[in-house]
Design a protein around this motif. Structure first.
Motif: not given
Length: 207
Positions: A114-120, A124-126, A131-132, A142-149
């Motif tokens: 799960k931590i690997f998924e969070i880091i990945k 990705i989001m960084e 980009t502009r 996608e940030f909601s997905y990161l938050r849920a993880l």
């Protein structure tokens, strides 16, 4: 006539004829004692290794709680930044990610995955938000997905359970993450909130 001292001929004769066997038996006893001591030393070392690893595992679990809190804060700050062009981009929690990478080996396999998924997802989001092209709705999803993880590991980090949710975040998990991420600001951006919520409802991965 023999060369054994008078009065001790029987004993010396016995030792003379059986000295090879006696030497072998003594050598065997010495070897057994050595093996027993080595085995005892190995057990002590294994016990110390287990205790050390267990201590590191508890320390990693304690650090995990702090890291998850930092990631949750980061998702909220990034979401608000995406919604407000006048905001300065938040600092990225690179040190937090570094700690997760260092501690991942001391945690159970399900938590490490799960931590690997969070880091990945973080990486990705960084990359995407550098980009502009600011795709607010997609990025907030996608940030909601990161938050849920991250949310899925809080009970484990608080030692309330040893189980980790291995499946994808459910719809309820995603909505909870979205609400927690935006807080009361969701009411100032209801249109965006509704669009992200619609995407969550449509996504098969959250069924």
């Amino acid at each position: 006539m023999n060369d054994f001292p008078a009065g001790h001929s029987s004993l010396y004769q016995f030792l003379y004829y059986w000295q090879t066997l006696i030497s072998g038996v003594l050598a065997l006893i010495a070897a057994i004692i050595t093996i027993m001591k080595l085995s005892e030393q190995i057990q002590v070392q294994e016990r110390q290794h287990t205790e050390t690893r267990q201590s590191k595992a508890w320390a990693a679990r304690a650090m995990l709680l702090l890291c998850l809190s930092a990631i949750s804060k980061y998702t909220s700050e990034m979401a608000l930044w995406l919604l407000d062009n006048n905001r300065e981009r938040p600092n990225s929690p690179d040190e937090v990610i570094k700690i997760l990478v260092e501690k991942i080996e001391f945690l159970p396999a399900n938590a490490s995955k799960k931590i690997f998924e969070i880091i990945k997802q973080y990486q990705i989001m960084e990359a995407r938000t550098r980009t502009r092209d600011r795709q607010t709705n997609d990025h907030i999803y996608e940030f909601s997905y990161l938050r849920a993880l991250a949310d899925s590991l809080f009970e484990f980090a608080r030692e309330e359970t040893n189980q980790v949710q291995e499946r994808e975040p459910t719809r309820d998990n995603m909505v909870c993450a979205l609400d927690g991420m935006l807080g009361l600001d969701r009411y100032h951006h209801q249109h965006v909130y509704d669009q992200v919520l619609e995407r969550i409802n449509r996504a098969p991965r959250h069924a």
